[in-house]
Design a protein around this motif. Structure first.
Motif, PDB file in Angstrom:
ATOM      1  N   ALA A 114       0.782  -1.306  -0.023  1.00 34.15           N
ATOM      2  CA  ALA A 114       0.144  -0.106  -0.130  1.00 34.15           C
ATOM      3  C   ALA A 114       0.813   1.393   0.061  1.00 34.15           C
ATOM      4  CB  ALA A 114      -1.172   0.060   1.042  1.00 34.15           C
ATOM      5  N   VAL A 115       1.995   1.371   0.873  1.00 31.24           N
ATOM      6  CA  VAL A 115       2.651   2.675   1.006  1.00 31.24           C
ATOM      7  C   VAL A 115       3.981   2.546   0.865  1.00 31.24           C
ATOM      8  CG1 VAL A 115       0.979   4.058   2.041  1.00 31.24           C
ATOM      9  CG2 VAL A 115       2.106   2.546   3.238  1.00 31.24           C
ATOM     10  N   HIS A 116       4.785   3.416   0.490  1.00 21.51           N
ATOM     11  CA  HIS A 116       6.293   3.549   0.642  1.00 21.51           C
ATOM     12  C   HIS A 116       6.556   4.652   1.663  1.00 21.51           C
ATOM     13  CE1 HIS A 116      10.449   3.860  -0.123  1.00 21.51           C
ATOM     14  NE2 HIS A 116      10.289   5.206  -0.144  1.00 21.51           N
ATOM     15  N   GLY A 117       7.482   4.456   2.602  1.00 19.86           N
ATOM     16  CA  GLY A 117       7.958   5.494   3.466  1.00 19.86           C
ATOM     17  C   GLY A 117       9.443   5.534   3.513  1.00 19.86           C
ATOM     18  N   SER A 118      10.139   6.527   3.471  1.00 21.29           N
ATOM     19  CA  SER A 118      11.723   6.589   3.690  1.00 21.29           C
ATOM     20  C   SER A 118      12.295   6.355   4.784  1.00 21.29           C
ATOM     21  CB  SER A 118      12.144   8.174   3.322  1.00 21.29           C
ATOM     22  OG  SER A 118      11.330   8.790   2.017  1.00 21.29           O
ATOM     23  N   ASP A 119      13.456   5.519   4.707  1.00 19.03           N
ATOM     24  CA  ASP A 119      14.049   5.123   5.951  1.00 19.03           C
ATOM     25  C   ASP A 119      14.948   5.967   6.459  1.00 19.03           C
ATOM     26  OD1 ASP A 119      16.131   4.728   4.043  1.00 19.03           O
ATOM     27  OD2 ASP A 119      16.019   2.512   4.217  1.00 19.03           O
ATOM     28  N   SER A 120      15.395   7.136   5.943  1.00 19.81           N
ATOM     29  CA  SER A 120      16.277   8.100   6.670  1.00 19.81           C
ATOM     30  C   SER A 120      15.997   9.593   5.772  1.00 19.81           C
ATOM     31  CB  SER A 120      17.700   7.704   6.097  1.00 19.81           C
ATOM     32  OG  SER A 120      18.116   7.553   4.743  1.00 19.81           O
ATOM     33  N   ASP A 121      16.659  10.418   6.833  1.00 17.60           N
ATOM     34  CA  ASP A 121      16.497  11.687   6.169  1.00 17.60           C
ATOM     35  C   ASP A 121      17.206  12.035   4.680  1.00 17.60           C
ATOM     36  OD1 ASP A 121      15.244  12.506   8.397  1.00 17.60           O
ATOM     37  OD2 ASP A 121      16.895  13.412   9.295  1.00 17.60           O
ATOM     38  N   GLU A 122      18.333  11.304   4.539  1.00 14.25           N
ATOM     39  CA  GLU A 122      19.110  11.339   3.366  1.00 14.25           C
ATOM     40  C   GLU A 122      18.249  10.711   2.237  1.00 14.25           C
ATOM     41  OE1 GLU A 122      22.754   8.973   3.173  1.00 14.25           O
ATOM     42  OE2 GLU A 122      23.347   9.840   1.497  1.00 14.25           O
ATOM     43  N   ASN A 123      17.650   9.582   2.467  1.00 13.16           N
ATOM     44  CA  ASN A 123      16.795   8.944   1.395  1.00 13.16           C
ATOM     45  C   ASN A 123      15.717   9.530   1.063  1.00 13.16           C
ATOM     46  OD1 ASN A 123      18.639   6.858   0.763  1.00 13.16           O
ATOM     47  ND2 ASN A 123      17.785   5.522   2.008  1.00 13.16           N
ATOM     48  N   ALA A 124      15.237  10.255   2.101  1.00  9.47           N
ATOM     49  CA  ALA A 124      13.908  11.241   2.145  1.00  9.47           C
ATOM     50  C   ALA A 124      14.262  12.323   0.956  1.00  9.47           C
ATOM     51  CB  ALA A 124      13.332  11.821   3.113  1.00  9.47           C
ATOM     52  N   GLN A 125      15.330  13.007   1.111  1.00 11.35           N
ATOM     53  CA  GLN A 125      15.761  13.893   0.159  1.00 11.35           C
ATOM     54  C   GLN A 125      15.915  13.521  -1.388  1.00 11.35           C
ATOM     55  OE1 GLN A 125      16.838  17.337   1.338  1.00 11.35           O
ATOM     56  NE2 GLN A 125      16.426  17.803  -0.691  1.00 11.35           N
ATOM     57  N   ILE A 126      16.781  12.387  -1.404  1.00 10.21           N
ATOM     58  CA  ILE A 126      16.757  11.892  -2.709  1.00 10.21           C
ATOM     59  C   ILE A 126      15.658  11.323  -3.281  1.00 10.21           C
ATOM     60  CG2 ILE A 126      17.974   9.820  -3.955  1.00 10.21           C
ATOM     61  CD1 ILE A 126      20.321   9.827  -1.636  1.00 10.21           C
ATOM     62  N   GLU A 127      14.852  10.840  -2.562  1.00 15.27           N
ATOM     63  CA  GLU A 127      13.443  10.267  -3.061  1.00 15.27           C
ATOM     64  C   GLU A 127      12.588  11.226  -3.579  1.00 15.27           C
ATOM     65  OE1 GLU A 127      13.809   6.083  -0.619  1.00 15.27           O
ATOM     66  OE2 GLU A 127      12.146   7.234  -0.149  1.00 15.27           O
ATOM     67  N   GLY A 128      12.498  12.363  -2.566  1.00 16.15           N
ATOM     68  CA  GLY A 128      11.608  13.470  -2.943  1.00 16.15           C
ATOM     69  C   GLY A 128      12.193  14.302  -4.252  1.00 16.15           C
ATOM     70  N   ASP A 129      13.647  14.408  -4.382  1.00 14.47           N
ATOM     71  CA  ASP A 129      13.981  14.857  -5.490  1.00 14.47           C
ATOM     72  C   ASP A 129      13.850  14.258  -6.800  1.00 14.47           C
ATOM     73  OD1 ASP A 129      14.701  17.238  -3.954  1.00 14.47           O
ATOM     74  OD2 ASP A 129      16.979  16.643  -3.755  1.00 14.47           O
ATOM     75  N   PHE A 130      13.907  12.890  -6.707  1.00  9.90           N
ATOM     76  CA  PHE A 130      13.524  11.928  -7.838  1.00  9.90           C
ATOM     77  C   PHE A 130      12.150  12.331  -8.251  1.00  9.90           C
ATOM     78  CE2 PHE A 130      11.976   7.939  -9.673  1.00  9.90           C
ATOM     79  CZ  PHE A 130      13.085   7.414 -10.189  1.00  9.90           C
ATOM     80  N   PHE A 131      11.035  12.850  -7.816  1.00  8.49           N
ATOM     81  CA  PHE A 131       9.935  13.026  -8.304  1.00  8.49           C
ATOM     82  C   PHE A 131       9.544  14.618  -8.302  1.00  8.49           C
ATOM     83  CE2 PHE A 131       9.141   8.789  -6.840  1.00  8.49           C
ATOM     84  CZ  PHE A 131       8.196   8.145  -7.671  1.00  8.49           C
ATOM     85  N   PHE A 132      10.130  15.311  -7.579  1.00  7.99           N
ATOM     86  CA  PHE A 132       9.733  16.492  -7.632  1.00  7.99           C
ATOM     87  C   PHE A 132      10.940  17.669  -7.825  1.00  7.99           C
ATOM     88  CE2 PHE A 132       6.750  14.261  -4.701  1.00  7.99           C
ATOM     89  CZ  PHE A 132       5.619  14.836  -5.237  1.00  7.99           C
ATOM     90  N   SER A 133      10.803  18.726  -8.757  1.00 10.47           N
ATOM     91  CA  SER A 133      11.544  19.670  -9.033  1.00 10.47           C
ATOM     92  C   SER A 133      11.574  20.642  -7.889  1.00 10.47           C
ATOM     93  CB  SER A 133      11.402  20.482  -9.938  1.00 10.47           C
ATOM     94  OG  SER A 133      10.199  21.532 -10.046  1.00 10.47           O
ATOM     95  N   LYS A 134      12.601  21.708  -7.768  1.00 11.97           N
ATOM     96  CA  LYS A 134      12.617  22.303  -6.310  1.00 11.97           C
ATOM     97  C   LYS A 134      11.138  23.267  -6.399  1.00 11.97           C
ATOM     98  CE  LYS A 134      16.358  21.386  -4.264  1.00 11.97           C
ATOM     99  NZ  LYS A 134      16.053  20.140  -3.465  1.00 11.97           N
ATOM    100  N   LEU A 135      10.980  23.593  -7.855  1.00 17.79           N
ATOM    101  CA  LEU A 135       9.502  24.426  -7.913  1.00 17.79           C
ATOM    102  C   LEU A 135       8.270  23.912  -7.537  1.00 17.79           C
ATOM    103  CD1 LEU A 135      10.304  26.268 -11.200  1.00 17.79           C
ATOM    104  CD2 LEU A 135      10.267  27.345  -8.978  1.00 17.79           C
ATOM    105  N   GLU A 136       8.341  22.448  -7.319  1.00 19.44           N
ATOM    106  CA  GLU A 136       7.244  21.733  -6.960  1.00 19.44           C
ATOM    107  C   GLU A 136       7.072  21.153  -5.379  1.00 19.44           C
ATOM    108  OE1 GLU A 136       6.008  19.299 -11.109  1.00 19.44           O
ATOM    109  OE2 GLU A 136       8.188  18.787  -9.834  1.00 19.44           O
ATOM    110  N   GLN A 137       8.225  21.692  -4.905  1.00 17.74           N
ATOM    111  CA  GLN A 137       8.343  21.212  -3.296  1.00 17.74           C
ATOM    112  C   GLN A 137       7.945  22.927  -2.487  1.00 17.74           C
ATOM    113  OE1 GLN A 137      11.752  19.063  -2.380  1.00 17.74           O
ATOM    114  NE2 GLN A 137      12.006  18.226  -4.274  1.00 17.74           N
ATOM    115  N   PHE A 138       6.821  22.706  -1.852  1.00 18.49           N
ATOM    116  CA  PHE A 138       6.657  23.934  -1.127  1.00 18.49           C
ATOM    117  C   PHE A 138       6.888  24.001   0.140  1.00 18.49           C
ATOM    118  CE2 PHE A 138       3.700  23.314  -4.557  1.00 18.49           C
ATOM    119  CZ  PHE A 138       3.779  24.128  -5.347  1.00 18.49           C
TER     120      PHE A 138
END
Ligand code: GDP
Length: 138
Positions: A114-138
Motif C-alpha cells: 500500500a505505501v512507501h516511506g523513506s527510511d532516513s533523512d538522506e533517502n527522503a531528500q533523494i527520493e523527494g528530488d527523484f519525483f519533484f523539482s525544487k519549484l514543486e516542493q513547497f
C-alpha cells in the motif's frame, strides 16, 4: 533532521480506491503535504527508484507491481517526519504491522503493501528530488 519524508501510495492501494483513505490517515497523524502528484511509473522508472534492491530475488516482482497502476507521490512535513511516518505505515509485512497502521488497514502482502516511506533523512531528500523539482516542493 530535515522534518520531511517522502511517501508513495502504491498501485495496489490506487487500484482498490484507497488513496483518499490513506491521505486522510496521513493528515490525521499530523503530516502536512508539501508536494504531491499522481503518475503511472514505467518499469524503467520503477526499477530506477528501487535500484538498491536490484540484487534481491523479489526485484522483478517489485518492478512489475510498481508499474502496474498509478501511484501518488508526496513529500510530507512534520517534526521527526521520517521516524514518525515509518511508525504510521507499520511493518513491511502487513501480517506483522501493528493495529492502527496504514499497512495493517490497507496492505495485502509483503510486496503489495500500500505505501512507501523513506527510511532516513538522506533517502527522503533523494527520493523527494527523484519525483519533484525544487519549484514543486513547497
Ligand atoms: P520498506 O522500507 O518497509 O518498504 O521495505 P524494504 O525497503 O525492505 O522493501 C521495499 C519494498 O519491496 C517493500 O515495501 C515491498 O513492496 C517490496 N518487498 C520487500 N520484500 C519483499 C518480498 O519478499 N517479496 C516481494 N514480492 N516484495 C517485497
Amino acid at each position: 533532521m530535515t522534518n520531511r519524508t517522502f511517501t508513495m501510495i502504491k498501485p495496489d492501494a490506487t487500484l482498490k480506491g484507497n488513496t483518499g483513505g490513506i491521505l486522510d490517515m496521513i493528515n490525521k497523524a499530523g503530516f502536512r503535504i508539501v508536494a504531491m502528484k499522481m503518475m503511472h511509473l514505467s518499469a524503467e522508472k520503477a526499477g530506477e527508484f528501487y535500484g538498491v534492491h536490484k540484487e534481491r530475488a523479489f526485484y522483478g516482482e517489485l518492478v512489475e507491481f510498481m508499474s502496474r497502476g498509478a501511484i501518488t507521490a508526496a513529500i510530507l512535513e512534520k517534526e521527526n517526519a521520517v521516524e514518525d511516518f515509518r511508525k504510521l505505515i507499520g511493518a513491511t509485512n502487513p501480517a506483522q504491522a501493528e493495529e492502527g497502521t496504514i499497512r495493517k488497514k490497507y496492505a495485502t502482502s509483503i510486496g503489495e503493501n500500500a505505501v512507501h516511506g523513506s527510511d532516513s533523512d538522506e533517502n527522503a531528500q533523494i527520493e523527494g528530488d527523484f519525483f519533484f523539482s525544487k519549484l514543486e516542493q513547497f
